[in-house]
Design a protein around this motif. Structure first.
Motif, PDB file in Angstrom:
ATOM      1  N   ALA A 119     -17.365   8.441  20.051  1.00  9.60           N
ATOM      2  CA  ALA A 119     -16.435   7.754  20.954  1.00  9.60           C
ATOM      3  C   ALA A 119     -16.677   6.256  21.005  1.00  9.60           C
ATOM      4  CB  ALA A 119     -16.519   8.338  22.363  1.00  9.60           C
ATOM      5  N   LEU A 140      -9.890   6.517  22.850  1.00 11.33           N
ATOM      6  CA  LEU A 140     -10.686   6.666  24.068  1.00 11.33           C
ATOM      7  C   LEU A 140     -12.132   6.292  23.802  1.00 11.33           C
ATOM      8  CD1 LEU A 140      -9.593  10.131  25.493  1.00 11.33           C
ATOM      9  CD2 LEU A 140      -9.088   7.891  26.441  1.00 11.33           C
ATOM     10  N   GLY A 150     -15.826   6.170  25.743  1.00  9.18           N
ATOM     11  CA  GLY A 150     -16.387   6.820  26.907  1.00  9.18           C
ATOM     12  C   GLY A 150     -17.850   6.510  27.084  1.00  9.18           C
ATOM     13  N   LEU A 196     -13.896   6.768  31.219  1.00 13.60           N
ATOM     14  CA  LEU A 196     -13.042   6.714  30.030  1.00 13.60           C
ATOM     15  C   LEU A 196     -12.283   5.403  30.002  1.00 13.60           C
ATOM     16  CD1 LEU A 196     -11.373  10.218  29.741  1.00 13.60           C
ATOM     17  CD2 LEU A 196     -13.205   9.267  28.368  1.00 13.60           C
ATOM     18  N   GLU A 251      -8.605  13.490  20.377  1.00 14.00           N
ATOM     19  CA  GLU A 251      -9.512  12.804  21.287  1.00 14.00           C
ATOM     20  C   GLU A 251      -9.462  13.389  22.694  1.00 14.00           C
ATOM     21  OE1 GLU A 251     -10.170   8.630  21.107  1.00 14.00           O
ATOM     22  OE2 GLU A 251      -9.355   8.507  19.084  1.00 14.00           O
ATOM     23  N   TYR A 252      -8.277  13.659  23.208  1.00 10.29           N
ATOM     24  CA  TYR A 252      -8.167  14.227  24.540  1.00 10.29           C
ATOM     25  C   TYR A 252      -8.719  15.649  24.593  1.00 10.29           C
ATOM     26  CZ  TYR A 252      -5.753  10.335  26.670  1.00 10.29           C
ATOM     27  OH  TYR A 252      -5.455   9.115  27.192  1.00 10.29           O
ATOM     28  N   VAL A 276     -12.453  15.403  25.084  1.00  9.94           N
ATOM     29  CA  VAL A 276     -12.797  15.041  26.460  1.00  9.94           C
ATOM     30  C   VAL A 276     -12.534  16.221  27.396  1.00  9.94           C
ATOM     31  CG1 VAL A 276     -12.263  13.511  28.395  1.00  9.94           C
ATOM     32  CG2 VAL A 276     -12.384  12.589  26.074  1.00  9.94           C
TER      33      VAL A 276
END
Length: 132
Positions: free
Chosen positions: A11, A18, A20, A29, A46-47, A50
């Motif tokens: 990340a 994103l 983090g 984030l 990416e989401y 997370v």
């Protein structure tokens, strides 16, 4: 490798949507989004990463750092809402900081202002989620 350490290693790389970091049990984030700067498949990957961290209860609370959020289309907003509701469903707190006037207006117009409170600084937002 744990899912957390693996995600944080990747990340922090360039060209991520994103970024983090962990602040204890708070996930901070930082979406880096401008119009046309991403593809839907990248956003979803990416989401999803997370979401797995939050759903696995690696973190209790979520902070959004919107300093680099210049775009607010549904491709980006939808996953943010999902992340926020996941944390709230688990009795966690969600807050944001660094939100531009434009983005505040977008959130108000989309009736999203109830999902997280906006603060002027990271310190205020962090104190808020930790106090509740």
């Amino acid at each position: 490798f744990s899912p957390v350490s693996t995600w944080f290693e990747t990340a922090q790389r360039a060209n991520r949507i994103l970024l983090g970091e962990a602040e204890g049990k708070v996930l901070v984030l930082q979406p880096h989004v401008t119009a046309g700067s991403f593809r839907m498949a990248e956003v979803q990957v990416e989401y999803n990463n997370v979401f797995r961290l939050l759903d696995g209860r690696e973190f209790d609370h979520l902070l959004f750092d919107f300093h680099h959020m210049e775009y607010a289309g549904s491709t980006i907003i939808g996953p943010l809402v999902t992340l926020a509701t996941t944390v709230k469903r688990q009795q966690g707190q969600v807050a944001a900081f660094g939100t531009s006037d434009y983005m505040l207006e977008v959130y108000q117009n989309m009736a999203l202002h109830h999902l997280w409170k906006n603060y002027s600084s990271r310190a205020e937002a962090l104190a808020s989620v930790l106090a509740n």
